[in-house]
Design a protein around this motif. Structure first.
Motif, PDB file in Angstrom:
ATOM      1  N   CYS A  98      -8.938 -14.055  -6.139  1.00  0.00           N
ATOM      2  CA  CYS A  98      -9.455 -13.162  -5.100  1.00  0.00           C
ATOM      3  C   CYS A  98     -10.983 -13.147  -5.138  1.00  0.00           C
ATOM      4  N   LEU A 106     -14.116 -10.654  -4.135  1.00  0.00           N
ATOM      5  CA  LEU A 106     -14.426  -9.251  -3.849  1.00  0.00           C
ATOM      6  C   LEU A 106     -15.892  -9.119  -3.470  1.00  0.00           C
ATOM      7  N   ASP A 157     -14.605  -5.414   0.425  1.00  0.00           N
ATOM      8  CA  ASP A 157     -13.927  -6.474   1.180  1.00  0.00           C
ATOM      9  C   ASP A 157     -13.304  -7.415   0.166  1.00  0.00           C
ATOM     10  N   TYR A 158     -12.117  -7.898   0.447  1.00  0.00           N
ATOM     11  CA  TYR A 158     -11.497  -8.845  -0.484  1.00  0.00           C
ATOM     12  C   TYR A 158     -10.685  -9.874   0.265  1.00  0.00           C
ATOM     13  N   GLU A 159     -10.625 -11.031  -0.324  1.00  0.00           N
ATOM     14  CA  GLU A 159      -9.838 -12.141   0.203  1.00  0.00           C
ATOM     15  C   GLU A 159      -9.104 -12.776  -0.958  1.00  0.00           C
ATOM     16  N   CYS A 160      -7.783 -12.820  -0.867  1.00  0.00           N
ATOM     17  CA  CYS A 160      -6.958 -13.405  -1.926  1.00  0.00           C
ATOM     18  C   CYS A 160      -6.301 -14.668  -1.390  1.00  0.00           C
ATOM     19  N   SER A 185     -11.636  -3.693  -7.623  1.00  0.00           N
ATOM     20  CA  SER A 185     -10.358  -4.404  -7.482  1.00  0.00           C
ATOM     21  C   SER A 185      -9.189  -3.436  -7.375  1.00  0.00           C
ATOM     22  N   GLU A 241      -3.756  -1.786  -2.220  1.00  0.00           N
ATOM     23  CA  GLU A 241      -3.344  -2.259  -0.903  1.00  0.00           C
ATOM     24  C   GLU A 241      -2.299  -3.370  -0.975  1.00  0.00           C
ATOM     25  N   LYS A 242      -2.303  -4.166  -2.050  1.00  0.00           N
ATOM     26  CA  LYS A 242      -1.388  -5.294  -2.145  1.00  0.00           C
ATOM     27  C   LYS A 242      -0.061  -4.933  -2.814  1.00  0.00           C
ATOM     28  N   GLY A 293     -10.119  -4.909   3.886  1.00  0.00           N
ATOM     29  CA  GLY A 293     -11.271  -4.193   3.371  1.00  0.00           C
ATOM     30  C   GLY A 293     -11.368  -2.815   3.962  1.00  0.00           C
ATOM     31  N   ALA A 312      -8.090  -3.228  -3.866  1.00  0.00           N
ATOM     32  CA  ALA A 312      -7.281  -4.376  -3.456  1.00  0.00           C
ATOM     33  C   ALA A 312      -5.883  -4.300  -4.050  1.00  0.00           C
ATOM     34  N   LYS A 314       0.828  -1.208   0.000  1.00  0.00           N
ATOM     35  CA  LYS A 314       0.000   0.000   0.000  1.00  0.00           C
ATOM     36  C   LYS A 314       0.866   1.264   0.000  1.00  0.00           C
TER      37      LYS A 314
END
Length: 262
Positions: free
Chosen positions: A221, A223, A236-239, A170, A176-177, A259, A173, A109
């Protein structure tokens, strides 16, 4: 007496500064605009802009980096100063931007400050946003889809706004990644499902693939995007980080969940 005390402490304070290189070494230096670091600083800035625009119909992509400099701060990170151009996904309208992008060591990030010339297509984009929003709110059968774009790169015209919304969501996300070593772009929607909402927002669940550079891996991911026109979406996201690569092997890393529902 106080002055003597401060002078006594000065050498200790200087030794406490965690830099092994003198401040003169922090001077800003030019780097080639074709250098990967310069273009990645531009790309993550565009992701930042796309998210904060709050408009899936005013998405940008990086056109060219015109000027790039970097200040390396030992044990802290690298701060890039870039001038670049973007183009609009739909209108191809060009904009000129300047930004500072600060990549801190061992942290994702990047901190971004950016300014761009104004867009002449803003009113049309907002109108398209509202038309899409109104259509979604009136849906009797929730919108759903898979494999967008398909293996031939085709997207059904009715699904283009759904694709644009996924890019906007996205982008949060991705920002942030992103680190100085790794960057991401959205490659495909595997599945999408509209969710019912009783408030003024619209919501979608997406399963997407992010293309990671320089590893060339595809990151899965999930979303969850909640959006209302004129505002950045809640995401909210989960990878999974069980990344697929060309050989079909998988990297056994942990998962992340982040998130901005606050």
């Amino acid at each position: 007496m106080k002055l003597v005390w401060l002078i006594t402490l000065l050498p200790l304070a200087i030794r406490a500064i965690p830099f092994s290189v003198s401040p003169e070494a922090w001077s800003v230096r030019d780097i080639p605009t074709s250098q990967r670091a310069a273009r990645e600083a531009g790309r993550v800035t565009v992701q930042y802009l796309n998210y904060y625009s709050g408009s899936p119909h005013q998405l940008l992509y990086l056109d060219a980096v015109r000027k790039a400099t970097v200040k390396s701060i030992p044990e802290i990170g690298d701060k890039f100063y870039i001038e670049f151009t973007t183009k609009d996904y739909q209108t191809n309208e060009a904009r000129v931007c300047t930004a500072s992008v600060f990549f801190r060591q061992q942290q994702a990030k990047p901190a971004i400050h950016v300014n761009c010339t104004t867009s002449g297509s803003l009113m049309k984009a907002r109108e398209d946003d509202y038309n899409f929003y109104s259509k979604v709110k009136k849906q009797i059968t929730p919108i759903s889809g898979k494999d967008i774009p398909d293996s031939f790169g085709f997207i059904e015209p009715d699904m283009l706004p759904v694709w644009y919304l996924a890019i906007m969501g996205s982008s949060f996300a991705v920002w942030e990644k992103t680190t100085e070593e790794r960057s991401y772009t959205m490659a495909q929607i595997k599945t999408v499902q509209q969710l019912p909402r009783k408030d003024d927002s619209v919501a979608f669940d997406y399963d997407i693939l992010l293309h990671e550079l320089p590893t060339e891996e595809m990151i899965h991911c999930s979303l969850h995007i909640v959006w209302i026109p004129g505002k950045p979406p809640k995401v909210d996201y989960e990878c999974s980080n069980n990344a697929e690569n060309g050989s079909g092997a998988e990297s056994e890393e942990g998962s992340t969940f982040l998130g901005n529902f606050k």
